[in-house]
Design a protein around this motif. Structure first.
Motif, PDB file in Angstrom:
ATOM      1  N   TRP A   1       0.833  -1.199   0.000  1.00 28.93           N
ATOM      2  CA  TRP A   1       0.000   0.000   0.000  1.00 28.93           C
ATOM      3  C   TRP A   1       0.869   1.250   0.000  1.00 28.93           C
ATOM      4  O   TRP A   1       2.014   1.258   0.454  1.00 28.93           O
ATOM      5  N   SER A   2       0.291   2.315  -0.518  1.00 28.00           N
ATOM      6  CA  SER A   2       0.912   3.635  -0.497  1.00 28.00           C
ATOM      7  C   SER A   2       0.250   4.469   0.586  1.00 28.00           C
ATOM      8  O   SER A   2      -0.963   4.370   0.795  1.00 28.00           O
ATOM      9  N   PHE A   3       1.035   5.291   1.268  1.00 25.15           N
ATOM     10  CA  PHE A   3       0.459   6.133   2.317  1.00 25.15           C
ATOM     11  C   PHE A   3       1.342   7.341   2.555  1.00 25.15           C
ATOM     12  O   PHE A   3       2.527   7.359   2.183  1.00 25.15           O
ATOM     13  N   SER A   4       0.767   8.356   3.151  1.00 26.01           N
ATOM     14  CA  SER A   4       1.534   9.540   3.539  1.00 26.01           C
ATOM     15  C   SER A   4       2.021   9.330   4.967  1.00 26.01           C
ATOM     16  O   SER A   4       1.238   9.042   5.872  1.00 26.01           O
ATOM     17  N   GLU A   5       3.325   9.493   5.130  1.00 29.38           N
ATOM     18  CA  GLU A   5       3.952   9.203   6.417  1.00 29.38           C
ATOM     19  C   GLU A   5       4.668  10.451   6.922  1.00 29.38           C
ATOM     20  O   GLU A   5       5.388  11.113   6.164  1.00 29.38           O
ATOM     21  N   ALA A   6       4.459  10.772   8.191  1.00 30.45           N
ATOM     22  CA  ALA A   6       5.181  11.869   8.828  1.00 30.45           C
ATOM     23  C   ALA A   6       6.514  11.347   9.350  1.00 30.45           C
ATOM     24  O   ALA A   6       6.547  10.406  10.145  1.00 30.45           O
ATOM     25  N   ILE A   7       7.597  11.943   8.856  1.00 31.22           N
ATOM     26  CA  ILE A   7       8.931  11.574   9.326  1.00 31.22           C
ATOM     27  C   ILE A   7       9.680  12.856   9.661  1.00 31.22           C
ATOM     28  O   ILE A   7       9.155  13.964   9.496  1.00 31.22           O
ATOM     29  N   SER A   8      10.907  12.729  10.110  1.00 32.59           N
ATOM     30  CA  SER A   8      11.715  13.906  10.391  1.00 32.59           C
ATOM     31  C   SER A   8      11.860  14.734   9.125  1.00 32.59           C
ATOM     32  O   SER A   8      12.232  14.224   8.075  1.00 32.59           O
TER      33      SER A   8
END
Length: 405
Positions: free
Chosen positions: A138-145
């Motif tokens: 799956w594709s998703f928007s991820e919050a990272i540094s």
């Protein structure tokens, strides 16, 4: 909840389609389906690149049924081998829907998504060997540094179907950016068994130029292995620091990917600005032009960049729309259940609020139809089920089955 809808068209209009892959082909001769004035005076690069002749499916050839209206902002849909549908919801939930419309409880184990703006849990696909390994991607928007990224996750659907086991993130489209627009978000398998992934250029003026920069994964189509590594046979880009996972560059917000059923080519759809939505047949190593060339303008009206639509070394779209329809998920139809539809391309239209049917012959669009336009729905994704019917989800929470009566 179920609701059946029969679509009838009056007069003596017959089925009109034209595709050498279609065993019931005939020449289209209806006016173009788009009747609104374009936003620009830009001219197409070749005949039939936009506003192609219309086609129309016969009066009683298909039926659309609302299987359920109980989903919440569904984004992606794919068919399980047994005929049920696996559906993502933008907020981060994964569900199974039966043919009768029963919606499962959320499947646990999906990593946290950032659902702000256009982000969330996005497109998905099954492993080609799902029947034996039960893996999904799956594709998703991820919050990272540093901000947010378009990321690709994978995991095993547990035997009890209540959780995803061993979920891992196998790829992140860097650099991260703090905006929450234009993630792209589709993921499909190509015929070589590798993943094809679409990423957006994140919309803002400061990130837009990265669509042309090969050291950035923004505004690209990516090709990776099941483990997230650059796929063998990827093209080489001449720019310094070019990423080995890149397949094509110069994209804006590509929300549609589909594999042609006879050629194996990757076809892609992307949102233009004000005008200039595109359908592209991707070639490895090619540059599709955004934002150097486009058939659209800024939302406020001014030209984008030099206001040009063609430049040597930059690819032309197979087809474009002005005004936009906002193309999202798409699929090729490979069934014979509805006469004349075989190998046609079906695309969910968001602002257009219909399903686009494009008839394709020798990699050119030769006919266009608008389906379910009276429903008032933003169609987000469409797939073909294991039963040969089409299934489409809408932002308003509906799941449709489109099949013969």
């Amino acid at each position: 909840m179920k609701r059946s809808l029969m679509y009838f068209f009056g007069g003596s209009l017959a089925l009109l389609s034209c595709s050498q892959d279609d065993d019931s082909a005939s020449e289209p001769n209806l006016p173009p389906v788009e009747t609104s004035a374009p936003n620009t005076t830009y001219k197409p690069a070749f005949e039939g690149q936009t506003r192609i002749s219309g086609v129309m499916t016969p009066a009683n050839a298909y039926k659309a049924t609302v299987i359920t209206s109980e989903l919440t902002s569904p984004w992606g849909v794919t068919a399980l081998p047994d005929g049920r549908l696996l559906v993502t919801e933008k907020a981060g939930r994964l569900r199974i829907v039966t043919a009768a419309g029963a919606v499962s409880a959320p499947i646990t184990g999906i990593p946290a998504v950032n659902p702000a703006g256009q982000g969330g849990l996005l497109g998905l696909c099954l492993d080609p060997n799902f029947a034996s390994n039960r893996m999904i991607y799956w594709s998703f928007s991820e919050a990272i540094s540093g901000g947010n990224v378009t990321a690709i996750g994978k995991g095993r659907l547990a035997d009890n179907e209540q959780s995803i086991e061993g979920a891992t993130v196998i790829y992140r489209a860097l650099p991260a950016y703090s905006g929450n627009l234009h993630y792209g978000g589709r993921v499909v398998f190509d015929r070589t068994g590798n993943l094809v992934v679409s990423t957006g250029e994140r919309s803002d003026l400061q990130t837009r130029p990265q669509a042309q920069v090969a050291s950035s994964a923004l505004g690209k189509v990516i090709r990776i292995t099941k483990d997230g590594q650059p796929a063998p046979g990827n093209p080489t880009f001449a720019q310094a620091g070019a990423r080995p996972e890149l397949y094509s560059i110069g994209h804006r917000n590509p929300q549609g990917l589909a594999i042609h059923p006879t050629t194996g080519d990757v076809w892609q759809g992307e949102h233009g600005p004000k005008g200039g939505d595109e359908i592209n047949r991707l070639q490895a190593g090619a540059n599709y032009g955004w934002p150097t060339i486009t058939y659209g303008v800024e939302y406020t009206g001014p030209a984008i960049g030099a206001g040009i639509q063609q430049q040597e070394g930059l690819e032309q779209p197979v087809y474009y729309w002005d005004p936009v329809v906002s193309p999202s998920g798409m699929t090729f139809y490979t069934s014979d259940r509805i006469s004349g539809w075989r190998n046609n391309l079906f695309i969910g239209a968001l602002s257009g609020q219909h399903i686009v049917r494009l008839v394709i012959d020798n990699n050119k669009v030769v006919g266009e139809e608008r389906l379910l336009a009276s429903e008032g729905q933003r169609f987000r994704d469409i797939t073909q089920g294991s039963d040969g019917a089409l299934y489409a989800v809408t932002d308003q929470g509906r799941l449709y089955r489109i099949d013969r009566p």
